[in-house]
Design a protein around this motif. Structure first.
Motif, PDB file in Angstrom:
ATOM      1  N   SER A  17      -5.523 -12.979  -3.447  1.00 14.91           N
ATOM      2  CA  SER A  17      -4.252 -13.623  -3.126  1.00 14.91           C
ATOM      3  C   SER A  17      -4.127 -14.980  -3.793  1.00 14.91           C
ATOM      4  O   SER A  17      -5.092 -15.765  -3.820  1.00 14.91           O
ATOM      5  N   GLY A  74       5.840  -7.819   5.996  1.00 10.70           N
ATOM      6  CA  GLY A  74       4.955  -8.902   6.439  1.00 10.70           C
ATOM      7  C   GLY A  74       5.399 -10.238   5.877  1.00 10.70           C
ATOM      8  O   GLY A  74       5.389 -11.260   6.577  1.00 10.70           O
ATOM      9  N   VAL A  75       5.799 -10.244   4.615  1.00  5.53           N
ATOM     10  CA  VAL A  75       6.236 -11.492   3.973  1.00  5.53           C
ATOM     11  C   VAL A  75       7.580 -11.944   4.556  1.00  5.53           C
ATOM     12  O   VAL A  75       7.816 -13.143   4.733  1.00  5.53           O
ATOM     13  N   GLY A  99       0.824  -1.218   0.000  1.00  8.01           N
ATOM     14  CA  GLY A  99       0.000   0.000   0.000  1.00  8.01           C
ATOM     15  C   GLY A  99       0.852   1.260   0.000  1.00  8.01           C
ATOM     16  O   GLY A  99       0.532   2.240  -0.680  1.00  8.01           O
ATOM     17  N   THR A 133     -11.160  -6.776   8.417  1.00  3.33           N
ATOM     18  CA  THR A 133     -10.188  -5.898   7.744  1.00  3.33           C
ATOM     19  C   THR A 133     -10.100  -6.176   6.251  1.00  3.33           C
ATOM     20  O   THR A 133      -9.653  -5.319   5.492  1.00  3.33           O
ATOM     21  N   ALA A 180      -5.590  -7.709   7.383  1.00  2.00           N
ATOM     22  CA  ALA A 180      -4.836  -8.367   8.457  1.00  2.00           C
ATOM     23  C   ALA A 180      -5.436  -9.748   8.725  1.00  2.00           C
ATOM     24  O   ALA A 180      -6.650  -9.928   8.629  1.00  2.00           O
ATOM     25  N   PRO A 206      -1.108 -10.091  -5.642  1.00  2.00           N
ATOM     26  CA  PRO A 206       0.336  -9.844  -5.722  1.00  2.00           C
ATOM     27  C   PRO A 206       1.166 -10.956  -5.076  1.00  2.00           C
ATOM     28  O   PRO A 206       0.646 -11.795  -4.333  1.00  2.00           O
ATOM     29  N   ASP A 234      -4.560   4.202   7.193  1.00  2.00           N
ATOM     30  CA  ASP A 234      -3.745   3.146   7.814  1.00  2.00           C
ATOM     31  C   ASP A 234      -3.820   3.279   9.335  1.00  2.00           C
ATOM     32  O   ASP A 234      -4.026   4.374   9.856  1.00  2.00           O
ATOM     33  N   ILE A 235      -3.580   2.150  10.033  1.00  2.61           N
ATOM     34  CA  ILE A 235      -3.519   2.222  11.500  1.00  2.61           C
ATOM     35  C   ILE A 235      -2.116   2.581  11.973  1.00  2.61           C
ATOM     36  O   ILE A 235      -1.921   2.910  13.131  1.00  2.61           O
ATOM     37  N   ASN A 236      -1.146   2.486  11.085  1.00  2.00           N
ATOM     38  CA  ASN A 236       0.246   2.757  11.451  1.00  2.00           C
ATOM     39  C   ASN A 236       0.533   4.261  11.337  1.00  2.00           C
ATOM     40  O   ASN A 236       0.835   4.777  10.264  1.00  2.00           O
ATOM     41  N   ASP A 253      -8.883   2.466  11.466  1.00  2.00           N
ATOM     42  CA  ASP A 253      -9.025   1.024  11.267  1.00  2.00           C
ATOM     43  C   ASP A 253     -10.054   0.811  10.148  1.00  2.00           C
ATOM     44  O   ASP A 253     -11.223   1.204  10.290  1.00  2.00           O
TER      45      ASP A 253
HETATM   46  N1  LIG Z   1       2.827  -9.387   0.178  1.00  2.00           N
HETATM   47  C1  LIG Z   1       2.412 -10.374  -0.597  1.00  2.00           C
HETATM   48  O1  LIG Z   1       3.177 -11.107  -1.216  1.00  2.00           O
HETATM   49  C2  LIG Z   1       0.952 -10.610  -0.763  1.00  2.00           C
HETATM   50  C3  LIG Z   1       0.507 -11.797  -1.370  1.00  2.00           C
HETATM   51  C4  LIG Z   1      -0.842 -11.967  -1.609  1.00  2.00           C
HETATM   52  C5  LIG Z   1      -1.729 -10.966  -1.252  1.00  2.00           C
HETATM   53  N2  LIG Z   1      -1.263  -9.836  -0.636  1.00  2.00           N
HETATM   54  C6  LIG Z   1      -2.228  -8.798  -0.300  1.00  2.00           C
HETATM   55  O2  LIG Z   1      -1.724  -7.533  -0.670  1.00  2.00           O
HETATM   56  C7  LIG Z   1      -2.178  -6.539   0.254  1.00  2.00           C
HETATM   57  C8  LIG Z   1      -1.011  -5.812   0.878  1.00  2.00           C
HETATM   58  O3  LIG Z   1      -0.150  -6.730   1.450  1.00  2.00           O
HETATM   59  P1  LIG Z   1       1.127  -6.317   2.308  1.00  2.00           P
HETATM   60  O4  LIG Z   1       2.002  -7.511   2.316  1.00  2.00           O
HETATM   61  O5  LIG Z   1       1.661  -5.021   1.867  1.00  2.00           O
HETATM   62  O6  LIG Z   1       0.481  -6.164   3.762  1.00  2.00           O
HETATM   63  P2  LIG Z   1       1.154  -5.538   5.066  1.00  2.00           P
HETATM   64  O7  LIG Z   1       0.560  -6.288   6.182  1.00  2.00           O
HETATM   65  O8  LIG Z   1       2.638  -5.451   4.929  1.00  2.00           O
HETATM   66  O9  LIG Z   1       0.670  -4.024   5.009  1.00  2.00           O
HETATM   67  C9  LIG Z   1      -0.620  -3.677   5.088  1.00  2.00           C
HETATM   68  C10 LIG Z   1      -0.770  -2.218   5.530  1.00  2.00           C
HETATM   69  O10 LIG Z   1      -2.094  -2.219   6.018  1.00  2.00           O
HETATM   70  C11 LIG Z   1      -2.117  -1.621   7.316  1.00  2.00           C
HETATM   71  N3  LIG Z   1      -3.216  -2.194   8.069  1.00  2.00           N
HETATM   72  C12 LIG Z   1      -3.298  -3.422   8.639  1.00  2.00           C
HETATM   73  N4  LIG Z   1      -4.475  -3.555   9.276  1.00  2.00           N
HETATM   74  C13 LIG Z   1      -5.138  -2.398   9.112  1.00  2.00           C
HETATM   75  C14 LIG Z   1      -6.403  -1.917   9.544  1.00  2.00           C
HETATM   76  N5  LIG Z   1      -7.223  -2.671  10.285  1.00  2.00           N
HETATM   77  N6  LIG Z   1      -6.767  -0.662   9.202  1.00  2.00           N
HETATM   78  C15 LIG Z   1      -5.937   0.141   8.476  1.00  2.00           C
HETATM   79  N7  LIG Z   1      -4.730  -0.268   8.034  1.00  2.00           N
HETATM   80  C16 LIG Z   1      -4.340  -1.521   8.351  1.00  2.00           C
HETATM   81  C17 LIG Z   1      -0.766  -1.891   7.929  1.00  2.00           C
HETATM   82  O11 LIG Z   1      -0.472  -0.966   8.955  1.00  2.00           O
HETATM   83  C18 LIG Z   1       0.157  -1.787   6.705  1.00  2.00           C
HETATM   84  O12 LIG Z   1       0.608  -0.462   6.536  1.00  2.00           O
HETATM   85  C19 LIG Z   1      -3.057  -7.296   1.257  1.00  2.00           C
HETATM   86  O13 LIG Z   1      -4.391  -7.293   0.828  1.00  2.00           O
HETATM   87  C20 LIG Z   1      -2.495  -8.691   1.191  1.00  2.00           C
HETATM   88  O14 LIG Z   1      -3.406  -9.659   1.641  1.00  2.00           O
HETATM   89  C21 LIG Z   1       0.046  -9.640  -0.370  1.00  2.00           C
END
Ligand SMILES: NC(=O)c1ccc[n+]([C@@H]2O[C@H](COP(=O)([O-])OP(=O)(O)OC[C@H]3O[C@@H](n4cnc5c(N)ncnc54)[C@H](O)[C@@H]3O)[C@@H](O)[C@H]2O)c1
Length: 248
Positions: A138, A187-188, A19, A110, A90, A181, A37-39, A60
């Motif tokens: 995903s 997170g990964v 994001g 979420t 999340a 993605p 974002d919550i962060n 949130d």
């Molecule tokens: N990273 C990957 O390889 C991957 C793979 C498949 C799907 N996805 C999807 O891609 C998207 C982004 O993934 P990511 O890895 O960057 O996730 P991440 O967890 O690293 O980041 C998500 C962001 O969302 C924020 N967040 C979490 N809970 C929240 C809430 N309740 N309210 C507001 N903000 C909130 C976090 O603070 C963070 O800044 C997600 O939908 C994830 O499921 C990611």
């Protein structure tokens, strides 16, 4: 490339991870972004990079009031809303039988509820702008990856919702697509440390033999789906996963 000049986009989870990369790339291409974002720390940081183009809203996404607030800010600050990216999600990885009510509520709250709340809150403005929605699915959900029951179920619910919205909202000129993605975010990296065998398996299975870069490989696809270049695409799931899953 400034092909998103005049666009105003809400990005949920827009402060960090994929994001955060989306917020940055959309802004570089001329868009104005409301990053929800919550962060708070990461939100304040990203807002500083382009204070005239990025508004950080701490909240949130599982609360409908936050979705309404984000749309209100887009309109009051930038005069319109042209795009919505439902990226935040999340969840906790556990065996299906170990998942609690709270675990299910976290993933559906979420992921699915948030996507629905933001889509509903944005609808009227997106009708006016003939805008676009990008939701997040995903590959783990498509494949039914172990330990991902609450996450996979919510992700597939999001894809179902997206297809219906694409059909219903086509007559309003609103397009709705999904991106799945595969990217090396913080997170990964945590997941990799907790489940190294699963990580190696995924990397090995990826035809392009690497996890994507959020900024170089994922965010540009989201930018494309928000732009006029994809005006003939709706209801699609786009795999941004190095070729792992070939949807038919
Ligand atoms: N990273 C990957 O390889 C991957 C793979 C498949 C799907 N996805 C999807 O891609 C998207 C982004 O993934 P990511 O890895 O960057 O996730 P991440 O967890 O690293 O980041 C998500 C962001 O969302 C924020 N967040 C979490 N809970 C929240 C809430 N309740 N309210 C507001 N903000 C909130 C976090 O603070 C963070 O800044 C997600 O939908 C994830 O499921 C990611």
């Amino acid at each position: 490339m400034k092909n998103l000049e005049g666009h105003v986009v809400i990005v949920t989870g827009g402060a960090a991870g994929i994001g955060g990369a989306i917020t940055t790339v959309l802004t570089e291409r001329g868009a104005k972004v409301i990053a929800v974002d919550i962060n708070e720390e990461a939100g304040a940081e990203i807002e500083k990079t382009h204070p005239e183009r990025i508004v950080f809203l701490k909240g949130d996404v599982s609360k409908e009031s936050i979705a309404k607030e984000a749309v209100r800010i887009a309109v009051s600050k930038f005069g319109k809303l042209t795009g919505l990216v439902n990226n935040a999600h999340a969840s906790r990885q556990k065996k299906l039988m170990d998942l609690t009510e709270d675990d299910w509520a976290l993933s559906f709250g979420t992921g699915f509820n948030a996507s629905l709340y933001f889509m509903k809150a944005s609808y009227k403005e997106l009708v006016k702008s003939k805008g676009a929605v990008v939701n997040f699915g995903s590959g783990a959900a498509l494949e039914g990856q172990p330990l991902q029951a609450s996450y996979a179920a919510a992700k597939e619910a999001i894809r179902g919702l997206s297809r219906v919205a694409a059909n219903e909202w086509a007559e309003d000129g609103i397009r709705v697509n999904v991106v799945c993605p595969l990217a090396l975010t913080e997170g990964v990296v945590n997941w990799k440390n907790e489940h190294p065998e699963q990580y190696e398996e995924v990397a090995k299975k990826t035809p392009l033999h690497r996890f994507g870069s959020p900024q170089e490989d994922i965010a540009p696809i989201v930018a494309f789906l928000l732009s006029n270049d994809s005006k003939y695409m709706t209801g699609q799931t786009v795999m941004a996963d190095g070729g792992t899953v070939k949807l038919r």
